[in-house]
Design an enzyme around this catalytic site. Structure first.
Site, PDB file in Angstrom:
ATOM      1  N   HIS A 123      36.872  -3.985 -34.641  1.00 37.91           N
ATOM      2  CA  HIS A 123      36.725  -4.606 -33.320  1.00 37.91           C
ATOM      3  C   HIS A 123      36.587  -6.114 -33.432  1.00 37.91           C
ATOM      4  CE1 HIS A 123      35.062  -1.076 -30.797  1.00 37.91           C
ATOM      5  NE2 HIS A 123      35.848  -0.614 -31.740  1.00 37.91           N
ATOM      6  N   ARG A 148      41.266  -4.132 -32.875  1.00 33.74           N
ATOM      7  CA  ARG A 148      41.144  -4.069 -31.416  1.00 33.74           C
ATOM      8  C   ARG A 148      40.682  -5.430 -30.928  1.00 33.74           C
ATOM      9  NH1 ARG A 148      36.924  -0.477 -27.741  1.00 33.74           N
ATOM     10  NH2 ARG A 148      35.672  -2.360 -27.707  1.00 33.74           N
ATOM     11  N   TYR A 160      32.862  -5.859 -20.952  1.00 34.33           N
ATOM     12  CA  TYR A 160      32.805  -4.730 -21.858  1.00 34.33           C
ATOM     13  C   TYR A 160      33.467  -5.070 -23.205  1.00 34.33           C
ATOM     14  CZ  TYR A 160      34.700  -0.786 -24.284  1.00 34.33           C
ATOM     15  OH  TYR A 160      35.078   0.065 -25.277  1.00 34.33           O
ATOM     16  N   ASP A 211      41.233  -1.914 -25.228  1.00 36.42           N
ATOM     17  CA  ASP A 211      40.558  -0.860 -24.461  1.00 36.42           C
ATOM     18  C   ASP A 211      40.266  -1.385 -23.051  1.00 36.42           C
ATOM     19  OD1 ASP A 211      38.924   1.168 -23.526  1.00 36.42           O
ATOM     20  OD2 ASP A 211      37.522   1.119 -25.213  1.00 36.42           O
ATOM     21  N   HIS A 213      38.722   0.578 -20.774  1.00 38.74           N
ATOM     22  CA  HIS A 213      37.481   1.258 -20.414  1.00 38.74           C
ATOM     23  C   HIS A 213      37.473   1.847 -19.009  1.00 38.74           C
ATOM     24  CE1 HIS A 213      33.187   1.982 -21.425  1.00 38.74           C
ATOM     25  NE2 HIS A 213      33.775   2.073 -22.596  1.00 38.74           N
ATOM     26  N   GLU A 237      44.067   1.566 -24.393  1.00 41.90           N
ATOM     27  CA  GLU A 237      43.138   2.711 -24.348  1.00 41.90           C
ATOM     28  C   GLU A 237      42.448   2.834 -22.993  1.00 41.90           C
ATOM     29  OE1 GLU A 237      40.146   2.312 -27.368  1.00 41.90           O
ATOM     30  OE2 GLU A 237      38.741   3.567 -26.257  1.00 41.90           O
ATOM     31  N   GLU A 263      37.956   9.611 -25.215  1.00 43.83           N
ATOM     32  CA  GLU A 263      36.665   9.576 -25.911  1.00 43.83           C
ATOM     33  C   GLU A 263      35.576  10.290 -25.119  1.00 43.83           C
ATOM     34  OE1 GLU A 263      36.380   5.259 -26.208  1.00 43.83           O
ATOM     35  OE2 GLU A 263      34.765   5.269 -24.747  1.00 43.83           O
ATOM     36  N   ARG A 284      41.751  10.786 -28.240  1.00 43.72           N
ATOM     37  CA  ARG A 284      40.597  10.138 -28.888  1.00 43.72           C
ATOM     38  C   ARG A 284      39.354  11.023 -29.052  1.00 43.72           C
ATOM     39  NH1 ARG A 284      39.648   5.572 -30.054  1.00 43.72           N
ATOM     40  NH2 ARG A 284      37.754   5.093 -28.875  1.00 43.72           N
ATOM     41  N   HIS A 313      37.634   8.438 -31.564  1.00 35.86           N
ATOM     42  CA  HIS A 313      36.535   7.546 -31.194  1.00 35.86           C
ATOM     43  C   HIS A 313      35.639   7.348 -32.425  1.00 35.86           C
ATOM     44  CE1 HIS A 313      32.914   7.127 -28.160  1.00 35.86           C
ATOM     45  NE2 HIS A 313      33.371   5.954 -28.540  1.00 35.86           N
ATOM     46  N   ASP A 317      27.767   4.630 -31.789  1.00 36.78           N
ATOM     47  CA  ASP A 317      26.920   5.711 -31.296  1.00 36.78           C
ATOM     48  C   ASP A 317      27.343   7.070 -31.847  1.00 36.78           C
ATOM     49  OD1 ASP A 317      28.896   4.620 -29.177  1.00 36.78           O
ATOM     50  OD2 ASP A 317      28.649   6.687 -28.523  1.00 36.78           O
ATOM     51  N   GLU A 340      39.071   4.886 -35.248  1.00 34.85           N
ATOM     52  CA  GLU A 340      38.243   3.727 -34.906  1.00 34.85           C
ATOM     53  C   GLU A 340      37.096   3.619 -35.918  1.00 34.85           C
ATOM     54  OE1 GLU A 340      36.357   4.055 -31.071  1.00 34.85           O
ATOM     55  OE2 GLU A 340      35.745   1.961 -31.051  1.00 34.85           O
ATOM     56  N   TRP A 403      32.166   2.335 -15.554  1.00 31.55           N
ATOM     57  CA  TRP A 403      31.776   1.666 -16.798  1.00 31.55           C
ATOM     58  C   TRP A 403      32.437   2.376 -17.943  1.00 31.55           C
ATOM     59  CZ3 TRP A 403      29.948   2.038 -21.666  1.00 31.55           C
ATOM     60  CH2 TRP A 403      29.760   0.784 -22.309  1.00 31.55           C
TER      61      TRP A 403
HETATM   62  C1  GCO Z   1      35.106   2.616 -27.821  1.00 26.77           C
HETATM   63  C2  GCO Z   1      34.204   3.014 -26.711  1.00 26.77           C
HETATM   64  C3  GCO Z   1      32.775   2.609 -26.860  1.00 26.77           C
HETATM   65  C4  GCO Z   1      31.972   3.357 -25.808  1.00 26.77           C
HETATM   66  C5  GCO Z   1      30.690   3.851 -26.356  1.00 26.77           C
HETATM   67  C6  GCO Z   1      29.940   4.665 -25.335  1.00 26.77           C
HETATM   68  O1  GCO Z   1      36.295   2.576 -27.578  1.00 26.77           O
HETATM   69  O2  GCO Z   1      34.612   2.436 -28.921  1.00 26.77           O
HETATM   70  O3  GCO Z   1      34.749   2.673 -25.475  1.00 26.77           O
HETATM   71  O4  GCO Z   1      32.579   1.254 -26.809  1.00 26.77           O
HETATM   72  O5  GCO Z   1      31.736   2.578 -24.709  1.00 26.77           O
HETATM   73  O6  GCO Z   1      30.962   4.575 -27.504  1.00 26.77           O
HETATM   74  O7  GCO Z   1      28.884   5.323 -25.908  1.00 26.77           O
HETATM   75 MG    MG Z   2      36.877   3.139 -25.685  1.00 32.63          MG
END
Ligand code: GCO
Ligand code: MG
Length: 403
Positions: A123, A148, A160, A211, A213, A237, A263, A284, A313, A317, A340, A403
């Site tokens: 990223h 990315r 974001y 992305d 989002h 994405e 994701e 994803r 993904h 997290d 990713e 979001w």
């Molecule tokens: C990505 C995702 C993350 C998510 C996060 C939510 O492409 O990596 O969009 O940024 O927002 O994993 O928990």
């Molecule tokens: Mg994403």
């Protein structure tokens, strides 16, 4: 029979929260699975502790498929992120155990390696285009073959994917959701400018991704896809909120920019239409949120029949346990596309010792029997759970947005 003797949930917060299921057997072999659901961790803990762990005791750890079917069909209430993350944790731990008993790295049980390594994307993000491109150069210098790009949007105070931490990025940043502001009309012209600048500096021999989002309407997404075509993105994405799979028909009709989504999906039913109509190029959904290896394998097979590749993904997290399992899957999956890879902090890496390694833009899961990731329980216990939720997003006039 390899009897399950214990199933315990471990919650730890070495910088961010992770939920891990540990299954122990009569032979002394144990396996672990990731059950982390960002911002909703304790719901999965309860699902596992109150409803799943008691069902596991005494069962044969080798009967992975039967246990999967039992948890999915037996609950009556199917699908959903909490249920599927809990099932995924059990499934991943059982595959870990089976591979350990076999004395093989997990990818060998899936069918063996289809490639020498797993191409990952990092990223690059910055407050403006210049900073983002400079970050991308840093990633290229680290050996990444795919990057990315996310940049701040002029006129918006936060965006974001843009953070002060550069190697990882943590959206769940407060006990109660913070609020971001969004403007599609400010965002849409910014991304093609970013890609133009990035191609000039980075050249053609690198994959660039972006992305959105889930923030665009189908026709806005189509416009962005078209505007990016000259810069040949690897993918665009999550352009729209993908509950409405038919939206992708409109996007597909207008642009040749490859599309990735999923994701937040949990089962094959969330992407069946997208895959069967060949409306996307990359799926994803990864192991922890998609019911584990046993179910994501079904998604991957359907995808393969329809020229869709995997692009799991891999944000912070998803714990190293998910990453380890995903890498075995990636090394095997015939229709693997990309993985990713947002790096974990050193504190997280210490709690989850792992066999996977990064070299020349690829991750490799390693040759340790099982999925190659373990948990240091004593260290994990030093980091108690801290409430943290994902932010929300509002338009400039206050309307609550995606979001
Ligand atoms: C990505 C995702 C993350 C998510 C996060 C939510 O492409 O990596 O969009 O940024 O927002 O994993 O928990
Ligand atoms: Mg994403």
């Amino acid at each position: 029979m390899l009897k399950i003797t214990a199933a315990r949930v471990i919650v730890t917060c070495p910088g961010r929260n992770f939920v891990t299921l540990k299954i122990e057997t009569s032979d002394g072999v144990h396996g672990i699975g990731d059950a982390t659901l960002n911002g909703r961790e304790l719901s999965v803990v309860s699902y596992l502790e109150d409803h799943v762990c008691p069902l596991l005791i005494g069962r044969d750890a080798h009967r992975i498929e039967d246990i999967w079917q039992f948890l999915y069909k037996g609950a009556y209430w199917r699908r959903g992120p909490v249920t599927m993350s809990a099932i995924a944790a059990v499934d991943t731990a059982l595959w870990d155990i089976k591979a350990k008993v076999a004395g093989l790295p997990l990818y060998q049980l899936l069918g063996g390696a289809s490639r020498s390594g797993v191409m990952v994307y990092g990223h690059a993000n910055g407050a403006d285009i210049e900073e983002t491109v400079a970050e991308a150069v840093r990633y290229k210098d680290m050996g990444y073959k795919a990057i990315r790009l996310q940049t701040g949007v002029p006129g918006l105070s936060s965006t974001y994917g843009v953070s002060k931490d550069k190697l990882f990025y943590e959206p769940a940043d407060a006990a109660l959701p913070t609020e971001n502001v969004w403007s599609t009309s400010r965002y849409l012209p910014t991304v093609p400018r970013l890609f133009e600048a990035a191609r000039k500096v980075l050249g053609d021999d690198i994959h660039l991704l972006h992305d959105s989002h889930h923030r665009l309407t189908p026709i806005e997404a189509a416009r962005l896809g078209k505007d990016l075509e000259p810069y040949r993105p690897f993918w665009l994405e999550d352009v729209t909120p993908a509950e409405n799979q038919a939206s992708f028909r409109h996007i597909r009709n207008h642009t040749t920019t490859p599309l990735a989504v999923g994701e937040v999906f949990n089962t094959v039913w969330d992407c069946k239409q997208l895959i069967e109509e060949q409306l996307i190029d990359y799926i994803r959904t990864t192991i922890v949120h998609g019911g584990g290896i046993s179910h994501v394998r079904r998604i991957a097979h359907l995808a393969e029949l329809n020229n869709v590749r995997t692009g799991f993904h891999g944000a912070t997290d998803l714990s190293p346990v998910c990453m380890g399992a995903a890498l075995h899957f990636d090394l095997w999956a015939p229709n693997f596309g990309i993985q990713e890879y947002m790096r974990h902090t050193p504190e997280t890496d210490a709690v989850f010792p792992h066999a996977y390694t990064f070299a020349s833009g690829d991750l490799h899961p390693g040759e340790t029997p099982g999925h190659g990731v373990d948990i240091d329980e004593a260290l994990a216990a030093k980091y108690p759970y801290r409430p943290a939720q994902l932010p929300v997003n509002r338009l400039e006039d206050g309307t609550l947005f995606n979001w």
